[in-house]
Design an enzyme around this catalytic site. Sequence first.
Site, PDB file in Angstrom:
ATOM      1  N   GLY A  36       0.817  -1.200   0.000  1.00 28.70           N
ATOM      2  CA  GLY A  36       0.000   0.000   0.000  1.00 28.70           C
ATOM      3  C   GLY A  36       0.858   1.260   0.000  1.00 28.70           C
ATOM      4  O   GLY A  36       2.043   1.225   0.331  1.00 28.70           O
ATOM      5  N   CYS A  37       0.249   2.381  -0.362  1.00 27.81           N
ATOM      6  CA  CYS A  37       1.008   3.635  -0.482  1.00 27.81           C
ATOM      7  C   CYS A  37       1.466   4.149   0.884  1.00 27.81           C
ATOM      8  O   CYS A  37       2.650   4.448   1.080  1.00 27.81           O
ATOM      9  CB  CYS A  37       0.193   4.682  -1.230  1.00 27.81           C
ATOM     10  SG  CYS A  37      -1.479   4.947  -0.594  1.00 27.81           S
TER      11      CYS A  37
END
Length: 330
Positions: free
Chosen positions: A139-140
């Site tokens: 995920g970012c």
Amino acid sequence: MSVNNKVLVGIVGGAGYTGGEMLRILLNHPNVEIAFVHSTSSANKHVYEVHTDLFGDTDLKFAAELAYNIDVLFLCVGHGDAKKFLDANPIPDQIKVIDLSQDFRLSQSAKHKNKSFVYGLPELNREAIKQANNIANPGCFATCLELGLLPLASKGLLNSEVHITATTGSTGAGQSPSATTHFTWRNDNLSVYKAFEHQHLNEIGQSVKQLQPGFDHAINFIPYRGDFTRGIIASIYVDSKLGEAEALRIYQQFYAGHPFTHVTNHDIDLKQVVNTNKCIIQAKKHGNKIFIVSILDNLLKGASGQAVQNMNLMFGLEETAGLKLKATAF
């Protein structure tokens, strides 16, 4: 691979933000040929009708059907949709899969039928990625925060609660409009969301424990929605007896040989990384605390850029191929 020795790529979910970034990178990648880009919502449209910045760059059309004469498939789909896609479309084992959703990131969900997924953070799992058939792209927020924490974890130095405040741009919420993404709400505004319970905390904790198995302290994470389009800036602090010079050395040594993560003790800002696959980390000492600032572009190092970095490693290509991108800067 194709006759010209390029990696043949398929993209599923090509009409969204991460799909658009994937296209922008891969159209200019020296070792890639795009076999198809699939989109249910935009089938048979030219790619440039959806991603208008690609007008003049490609005549590709979105495909309604899948093709299997490819080397790697990127799944640029929503959370929960990757598993549904693989249930409905059994992908032959010889095709590598790089999934950008959260469906396979945690160890307890890293297997789907006969496919096993490796967590695709190159700075943590580079050698495993090189051997992998399937990748769960991080995920970012997770990428940004893990890169800020892992050097300390590698030395067993996360020995207190971790405090994090991080702000992300509006593209982090995806392309579908919502009450908190439209311009009149987002502009000149700032808000907290999912305080202490963001979904990326699970993968962050998993990665920290991979390097520091005994870690059992709280990670207190307060995410903010920013009034800008791209990027994440995170500030992290932990109790530590380290001096600043020693902390800087630990971070620089940990990321030596990793081409996209850079460490400094100077002030940093988002425009240094927006439109690049870089993460820049600042390490400072304040009293009895180590203070870390970590910045990256949520759509590139936080998503599509990192996915291409993983593809490069999987196929034995230059790790930076197609990813030597210039920051926005001004």
